[in-house]
Design a protein around this motif. Structure first.
Motif, PDB file in Angstrom:
ATOM      1  N   HIS A 166       1.615  -1.180  -5.246  1.00  0.00           N
ATOM      2  CA  HIS A 166       1.718  -1.633  -5.998  1.00  0.00           C
ATOM      3  C   HIS A 166       1.976  -3.109  -6.380  1.00  0.00           C
TER       4      HIS A 166
ATOM      5  N   GLY B 218      -2.695   6.479  -2.773  1.00  0.00           N
ATOM      6  CA  GLY B 218      -1.505   6.464  -3.686  1.00  0.00           C
ATOM      7  C   GLY B 218      -1.250   5.717  -4.792  1.00  0.00           C
TER       8      GLY B 218
ATOM      9  N   ASP C 286       2.654  -0.574 -10.448  1.00  0.00           N
ATOM     10  CA  ASP C 286       2.111   0.316 -10.570  1.00  0.00           C
ATOM     11  C   ASP C 286       0.887   0.232 -10.383  1.00  0.00           C
TER      12      ASP C 286
ATOM     13  N   ARG D 160      -3.587   2.567  -9.406  1.00  0.00           N
ATOM     14  CA  ARG D 160      -4.254   3.188  -8.957  1.00  0.00           C
ATOM     15  C   ARG D 160      -5.374   2.606  -8.235  1.00  0.00           C
TER      16      ARG D 160
ATOM     17  N   GLU E   7       1.426  -1.541  -0.032  1.00  0.00           N
ATOM     18  CA  GLU E   7      -0.298  -0.358   0.384  1.00  0.00           C
ATOM     19  C   GLU E   7       0.693   0.830  -0.271  1.00  0.00           C
ATOM     20  N   PRO E   8       0.120   2.340  -0.587  1.00  0.00           N
ATOM     21  CA  PRO E   8       1.091   3.374  -0.502  1.00  0.00           C
ATOM     22  C   PRO E   8       1.467   4.306   1.149  1.00  0.00           C
ATOM     23  N   SER E   9       1.220   3.396   2.099  1.00  0.00           N
ATOM     24  CA  SER E   9       1.371   3.690   3.559  1.00  0.00           C
ATOM     25  C   SER E   9       2.740   3.042   4.192  1.00  0.00           C
TER      26      SER E   9
END
Length: 448
Positions: A150, A147, A139, A141, A96-98
């Protein structure tokens, strides 16, 4: 008869050359073809393996959803039990983006290295236990996500490599079997194609051994002109020999009559002793050179002539025994029935006749005529128990090029003719001392 040059060894067999050349070319082609097929199969298998991972990645994207808090999760299984088996070699991972990771159960507490990618990307990495993995990642969205997410899926390349190795084993086994079959086919083809040449060689051997006079027919178009040319040479050679014999006979007949007339006319002529001596010298020289010319003209090197030696020796012994009946000479003819001379019977009669006549002339009571075969050669010996040779005569005879009729007074001109005939027929003549006490004359001639 040797000209002094070193004999050349036979070259490599034509069959061996053709088979070797064909095998080398075939092995090169099979090796190159095998390498191309193996490489093409590997590329195709790797590409197909990548397509399978692509399909799994799209299936993973389809079952991925975003929660209100922006987190992502897979709402359904991908349907492959290998993703549930720990360290099975088949893994998926979502970052995740985090930075939080979602992983398949098969990864257990391990992670796979993340490679930032925009579009879809493939690469090979080592798995949790060092196994080779092919990774497909990208990647994406998702709506509501903070964000790019991946997404990664990996498959165990060992399965692919095992399949490639199995294919290669099957491929090389098939190529080896094909090579063995082609080798047998090439050998059969070469032997069949060269059969006319082997037949030509067999026919030439038969001509040399005297079993036939000419090459047979029925050769293929490529070989027939050669056989026809060789037959023409053989016929021309026979015609020349017969013509030379005729000329020599005519010359001998033409000279004998004038010499006889001169000898008769000198009977009551003053000074006839000197004239008769010169006339005898002329007669002797004419007989000598006509004999050698006849020997050369009747050369035994004409192909296709052969005769057995024992009947010739027995005929000569019968005649000489009658001529010298008063001397009670014991003649032993120890010649095997299979002793064969590869040359004209007339030449053998001339050589043996001269040697046996000399033996009868000088023998005290015993003569032995023997023969043996040795490495395709016929070795004839004529021995007597006469006075033999003096050391001086033996030394002169041993000299290369010595004339036997001059070196050994009383032996006559016949030995010079014997020497010439033996050389012309591809043989040799020698004289030494016999264990009977006299002379042993040895003829080495083509035979066997």
């Amino acid at each position: 008869m040797s000209d002094g040059a070193t004999p050349r060894r036979p070259g490599t067999s034509l069959s061996v050359r053709l088979v070797a050349a064909a095998l080398v070319w075939m092995l090169l082609l099979l090796g190159a073809g095998g390498a191309v097929l193996s490489t093409a199969f590997r590329q195709s298998a790797v590409q197909e393996f990548g397509h399978r991972l692509d399909a799994l990645l799209r299936a993973m994207i389809a079952v991925t959803e975003t929660a209100p808090d922006g987190s992502v999760s897979l709402v359904r299984s991908l349907g492959d039990p290998r993703f549930e088996q720990v360290f099975s070699g088949w893994y998926w991972q979502v970052a995740e983006p985090s930075g939080r990771l979602i992983r398949s159960r098969s990864l257990w507490d391990s992670t796979l290295p993340v490679h930032v990618a925009g579009a879809e990307e493939r690469r090979e990495i080592a798995g949790p236990r060092g196994e080779p993995l092919l990774v497909v990642e990208r990647d994406l969205r998702f709506p509501g996500a903070a964000g790019p997410v991946h997404m990664l899926i990996a498959g165990d390349l060992r399965e692919l490599n095992d399949g490639i190795r199995s294919f290669n084993r099957l491929l090389y086994a098939a190529l080896a079997l094909f090579a063995a079959g082609m080798t047998v086919a090439i050998i059969i083809q070469v032997r069949f194609g060269l059969r006319p040449l082997r037949r030509l060689s067999t026919d030439l051997t038969a001509i040399r051994d005297g079993r036939r006079q000419r090459l047979g027919g029925g050769y293929p178009r490529e070989v027939a002109p050669l056989a026809e040319a060789m037959n023409a040479v053989l016929e021309h050679d026979s015609e020349l020999i017969e013509r030379a014999r005729t000329h020599v006979g005519n010359l001998a007949h033409g000279l004998k009559t004038p010499l006889a007339v001169l000898q008769a006319e000198l009977h009551d002529t003053p000074g006839r002793a000197v004239a008769e001596a010169q006339l005898r010298t002329m007669t002797r020289l004419i007989e000598h050179h006509l004999g050698r010319a006849a020997a050369t003209a009747g050369s035994g090197r004409a192909l296709g002539s052969r005769c057995t030696a024992r009947p010739v020796a027995e005929e000569i012994a019968t005649v000489l025994d009658r001529i010298h009946a008063s001397r009670n000479i014991e003649a032993e003819i120890a010649i095997p029935a299979d002793a064969v001379f590869h040359g004209p019977r007339e030449d053998l009669q001339e050589m043996l006749g001269n040697l046996m006549e000399n033996a009868w002339k000088w023998a005290r009571g015993k003569i032995r005529v023997g023969a043996r075969n040795a490495e395709r050669r016929l070795i004839l010996t004529v021995e007597d128990d006469g006075p033999g040779l003096t050391p001086e005569q033996a030394a002169i005879v041993a000299q290369r090029g010595a004339r036997l009729d001059e070196a050994m007074p009383g032996w006559g001109l016949g030995l010079g003719i014997v020497t010439d005939l033996a050389a012309i027929n591809g043989g040799s003549f020698a004289i030494d001392r016999s264990d009977l006490g006299g002379v042993r004359a040895t003829l080495t001639l083509p035979g066997g």
